[in-house]
Scaffold this motif. Structure first.
Motif, PDB file in Angstrom:
ATOM      1  N   VAL A   1       0.857  -1.172   0.000  1.00 23.65           N
ATOM      2  CA  VAL A   1       0.000   0.000   0.000  1.00 23.65           C
ATOM      3  C   VAL A   1       0.902   1.234   0.000  1.00 23.65           C
ATOM      4  O   VAL A   1       1.756   1.377   0.868  1.00 23.65           O
ATOM      5  CB  VAL A   1      -0.922   0.008   1.245  1.00 23.65           C
ATOM      6  N   ILE A   2       0.699   2.111  -0.981  1.00 35.45           N
ATOM      7  CA  ILE A   2       1.485   3.338  -1.089  1.00 35.45           C
ATOM      8  C   ILE A   2       0.573   4.511  -0.733  1.00 35.45           C
ATOM      9  O   ILE A   2      -0.491   4.672  -1.325  1.00 35.45           O
ATOM     10  CB  ILE A   2       2.039   3.547  -2.521  1.00 35.45           C
ATOM     11  N   VAL A   3       1.002   5.316   0.251  1.00 35.61           N
ATOM     12  CA  VAL A   3       0.226   6.478   0.689  1.00 35.61           C
ATOM     13  C   VAL A   3       1.085   7.739   0.558  1.00 35.61           C
ATOM     14  O   VAL A   3       2.310   7.662   0.560  1.00 35.61           O
ATOM     15  CB  VAL A   3      -0.267   6.325   2.147  1.00 35.61           C
ATOM     16  N   ASP A   4       0.418   8.876   0.442  1.00 36.19           N
ATOM     17  CA  ASP A   4       1.147  10.132   0.293  1.00 36.19           C
ATOM     18  C   ASP A   4       0.330  11.260   0.899  1.00 36.19           C
ATOM     19  O   ASP A   4      -0.870  11.109   1.163  1.00 36.19           O
ATOM     20  CB  ASP A   4       1.401  10.411  -1.194  1.00 36.19           C
TER      21      ASP A   4
ATOM     22  N   GLY B   1       1.666  19.870  -0.651  1.00 35.62           N
ATOM     23  CA  GLY B   1       2.926  20.269  -0.029  1.00 35.62           C
ATOM     24  C   GLY B   1       4.126  19.554  -0.596  1.00 35.62           C
ATOM     25  O   GLY B   1       4.015  18.732  -1.501  1.00 35.62           O
ATOM     26  N   THR B   2       5.271  19.892  -0.049  1.00 33.54           N
ATOM     27  CA  THR B   2       6.525  19.308  -0.524  1.00 33.54           C
ATOM     28  C   THR B   2       7.143  18.372   0.514  1.00 33.54           C
ATOM     29  O   THR B   2       8.188  17.794   0.279  1.00 33.54           O
ATOM     30  CB  THR B   2       7.541  20.416  -0.872  1.00 33.54           C
ATOM     31  N   GLU B   3       6.494  18.222   1.655  1.00 28.26           N
ATOM     32  CA  GLU B   3       6.987  17.323   2.701  1.00 28.26           C
ATOM     33  C   GLU B   3       6.628  15.882   2.352  1.00 28.26           C
ATOM     34  O   GLU B   3       5.781  15.624   1.514  1.00 28.26           O
ATOM     35  CB  GLU B   3       6.372  17.689   4.059  1.00 28.26           C
ATOM     36  N   SER B   4       7.266  14.956   3.048  1.00 30.10           N
ATOM     37  CA  SER B   4       6.975  13.531   2.875  1.00 30.10           C
ATOM     38  C   SER B   4       6.192  13.019   4.068  1.00 30.10           C
ATOM     39  O   SER B   4       6.195  13.627   5.136  1.00 30.10           O
ATOM     40  CB  SER B   4       8.280  12.744   2.761  1.00 30.10           C
ATOM     41  N   VAL B   5       5.555  11.883   3.900  1.00 27.81           N
ATOM     42  CA  VAL B   5       4.859  11.214   4.991  1.00 27.81           C
ATOM     43  C   VAL B   5       5.902  10.834   6.038  1.00 27.81           C
ATOM     44  O   VAL B   5       6.957  10.285   5.703  1.00 27.81           O
ATOM     45  CB  VAL B   5       4.129   9.949   4.489  1.00 27.81           C
TER      46      VAL B   5
END
Length: 188
Positions: free
Chosen positions: A46-49, A53-57
């Motif tokens: 599972v890929i979530v984002d 914005g430009t921040e990461s999880v």
């Protein structure tokens, strides 16, 4: 759950529907669900984002959403009584194709490699992202080694005209040389 590639694809689409609200409850976007088999074990990736914005999880967000997704799968009739499976929840990696305007926005000021619909391959820096297009300052390879690359003024490329694009990681070799010098100084 095993089967043909078509069955696997259908199951991934079904899980996208099942898990979408669960992921959204954490303020995240469900990018992708994929299934694969390793030996006799099913792996659910599972890929979530983040939606903007430009921040990461961050790791806390990944941990929380993993618990929620795992609970949802344990309640799901297909997985509740099935053979054990492995769950992998992660954020998109650097090699993720830029397919949505929000992907482009996250990569603002980064170098990208991209191919246009006519097959032209280009490399450049993203300078602005709009709803329908992206502005990119195209970089041209230098004519000779040691010369600087020629950089065009930013120009607009419609998202519909871009066939494929990925972030092109930049390595600053000057910084690497400084680090190496610092290490060598420490050894004396």
């Amino acid at each position: 759950m095993t089967g043909t590639p078509a069955d696997t694809e259908q199951e991934a689409l079904r899980l996208m529907t099942v898990l979408n609200k669960e992921v959204e409850s954490h303020g995240l976007v469900l990018e992708e669900v994929s299934l694969r088999t390793a030996g006799t074990q099913q792996i659910i990736q599972v890929i979530v984002d983040l939606p903007t914005g430009t921040e990461s999880v961050n790791l806390d967000q990944l941990g929380e959403v993993t618990t929620t997704v795992s609970t949802a799968l344990d309640r799901d009739p297909v997985y509740a009584n099935s053979a054990p499976y492995e769950l992998e929840v992660s954020s998109p990696g650097l090699s993720r194709p830029l397919t949505e305007p929000r992907h482009w926005a996250r990569a603002l000021n980064r170098m990208v490699k991209f191919r246009l619909g006519d097959g032209t391959r280009l490399r450049g820096r993203i300078t602005e992202v709009g709803d329908q297009q992206v502005l990119i300052a195209v970089h041209h390879e230098p004519a000779k080694k040691g010369m600087k690359a020629k950089v065009d003024e930013p120009r607009g490329f419609a998202f519909t005209d871009i066939r494929k694009a990925v972030v092109d990681p930049e390595l600053n070799f000057d910084d690497a040389a400084v680090i190496t010098d610092d290490i060598e100084d420490m050894e004396d």
